[in-house]
Design a protein around this motif. Sequence first.
Motif, PDB file in Angstrom:
ATOM      1  N   GLY A 187       9.123 -23.479 -17.074  1.00 57.58           N
ATOM      2  CA  GLY A 187       8.044 -23.292 -17.587  1.00 57.58           C
ATOM      3  C   GLY A 187       7.442 -23.553 -18.646  1.00 57.58           C
ATOM      4  N   ALA A 188       8.413 -24.878 -19.351  1.00 61.65           N
ATOM      5  CA  ALA A 188       7.944 -25.506 -20.273  1.00 61.65           C
ATOM      6  C   ALA A 188       6.770 -26.384 -20.137  1.00 61.65           C
ATOM      7  CB  ALA A 188       8.814 -25.466 -21.548  1.00 61.65           C
ATOM      8  N   ILE A 189       6.891 -26.769 -19.534  1.00 61.37           N
ATOM      9  CA  ILE A 189       5.738 -28.108 -19.190  1.00 61.37           C
ATOM     10  C   ILE A 189       4.560 -27.417 -18.263  1.00 61.37           C
ATOM     11  CG2 ILE A 189       5.371 -30.134 -18.399  1.00 61.37           C
ATOM     12  CD1 ILE A 189       8.765 -31.200 -18.673  1.00 61.37           C
ATOM     13  N   SER A 230       8.713 -22.123 -25.522  1.00 61.34           N
ATOM     14  CA  SER A 230       9.657 -21.978 -24.776  1.00 61.34           C
ATOM     15  C   SER A 230      10.815 -22.802 -23.838  1.00 61.34           C
ATOM     16  CB  SER A 230       7.812 -22.334 -23.236  1.00 61.34           C
ATOM     17  OG  SER A 230       7.544 -21.125 -24.016  1.00 61.34           O
ATOM     18  N   CYS A 231      10.832 -24.092 -24.343  1.00 65.38           N
ATOM     19  CA  CYS A 231      12.262 -25.048 -23.838  1.00 65.38           C
ATOM     20  C   CYS A 231      13.118 -24.609 -24.425  1.00 65.38           C
ATOM     21  CB  CYS A 231      11.432 -26.470 -24.730  1.00 65.38           C
ATOM     22  SG  CYS A 231      12.726 -26.917 -24.131  1.00 65.38           S
ATOM     23  N   VAL A 232      14.350 -24.779 -23.690  1.00 66.57           N
ATOM     24  CA  VAL A 232      15.507 -23.708 -23.464  1.00 66.57           C
ATOM     25  C   VAL A 232      16.268 -24.949 -23.942  1.00 66.57           C
ATOM     26  CG1 VAL A 232      14.896 -22.180 -22.578  1.00 66.57           C
ATOM     27  CG2 VAL A 232      16.301 -24.045 -20.855  1.00 66.57           C
ATOM     28  N   PHE A 233      15.889 -26.299 -23.724  1.00 64.56           N
ATOM     29  CA  PHE A 233      16.697 -27.583 -24.601  1.00 64.56           C
ATOM     30  C   PHE A 233      17.659 -28.417 -23.369  1.00 64.56           C
ATOM     31  CE2 PHE A 233      15.019 -25.444 -27.979  1.00 64.56           C
ATOM     32  CZ  PHE A 233      14.478 -26.354 -28.280  1.00 64.56           C
ATOM     33  N   HIS A 274      11.062 -37.150 -22.931  1.00 63.08           N
ATOM     34  CA  HIS A 274      12.751 -36.981 -23.343  1.00 63.08           C
ATOM     35  C   HIS A 274      13.513 -36.350 -24.933  1.00 63.08           C
ATOM     36  CE1 HIS A 274      11.307 -39.909 -26.168  1.00 63.08           C
ATOM     37  NE2 HIS A 274      11.982 -39.784 -26.747  1.00 63.08           N
ATOM     38  N   GLN A 275      14.714 -35.763 -24.787  1.00 64.34           N
ATOM     39  CA  GLN A 275      14.665 -34.822 -26.095  1.00 64.34           C
ATOM     40  C   GLN A 275      14.890 -36.217 -26.940  1.00 64.34           C
ATOM     41  OE1 GLN A 275      17.332 -32.728 -23.600  1.00 64.34           O
ATOM     42  NE2 GLN A 275      16.732 -30.630 -24.865  1.00 64.34           N
ATOM     43  N   THR A 276      14.348 -35.667 -28.238  1.00 66.63           N
ATOM     44  CA  THR A 276      14.938 -36.277 -29.345  1.00 66.63           C
ATOM     45  C   THR A 276      16.126 -35.759 -29.515  1.00 66.63           C
ATOM     46  OG1 THR A 276      12.573 -34.464 -30.976  1.00 66.63           O
ATOM     47  CG2 THR A 276      11.848 -37.058 -29.650  1.00 66.63           C
TER      48      THR A 276
END
Length: 167
Positions: free
Chosen positions: A55-57, A74-77, A91-93
């Motif tokens: 629910g980070a977005i 909150s992001c769990v990557f 995207h993930q950096t």
Amino acid sequence: MNFLSLFARNLIEGPYTDPFPFKPAPTAKRFRGKIAFDPVTCEACRQCERVCPAGAIRFTRTKDGLEFDCWHDSCVFCGNCEFHCPTGAIHQTVDWHLAHGQADKFSAVEHGLIPFKVCPSCGGKALDSAPATAGITPALSAEEAGELRALCPKCRAKFIKARRTRT
Ligand code: SF4
Ligand code: SF4
């Protein structure tokens, strides 16, 4: 290896650890770090919001357009958002710099805005989002893609229908 020989080896070879924070630490190419968002290539499909397990977005419609927020705390990557995004707009950096003070915990956010625009064809108000072009054959020329982007969703549908009839 006894203590003295270990000590001597370490003196000669130096430490195994990275010299961070005095020098940048190397990061693996596929490291899953902070989320980045590009409002220009976003289709506003909100798929990333639906698939995010943490629910980070969150997308919020405001008077200026559609606002995007991703809370780094909150992001769990997991990479779900990037995997499901049809355009690569999210995207993930490899950026792992997430340490912050307690006072900044609510500002550790990736923020973006897809603004409103006026459709040049009907004059209606619409989001300036990227058009969904997957499956359109033959592929759009750069000129057509620009023309399509400027339109509202209804006029985009008409544009695609008219093009299909022509080709
Ligand atoms: S970032 Fe990607 S998945 Fe999320 S709304 Fe935009 S296009 Fe859709
Ligand atoms: S990487 Fe996973 S947890 Fe982080 S924003 Fe994307 S879907 Fe959500």
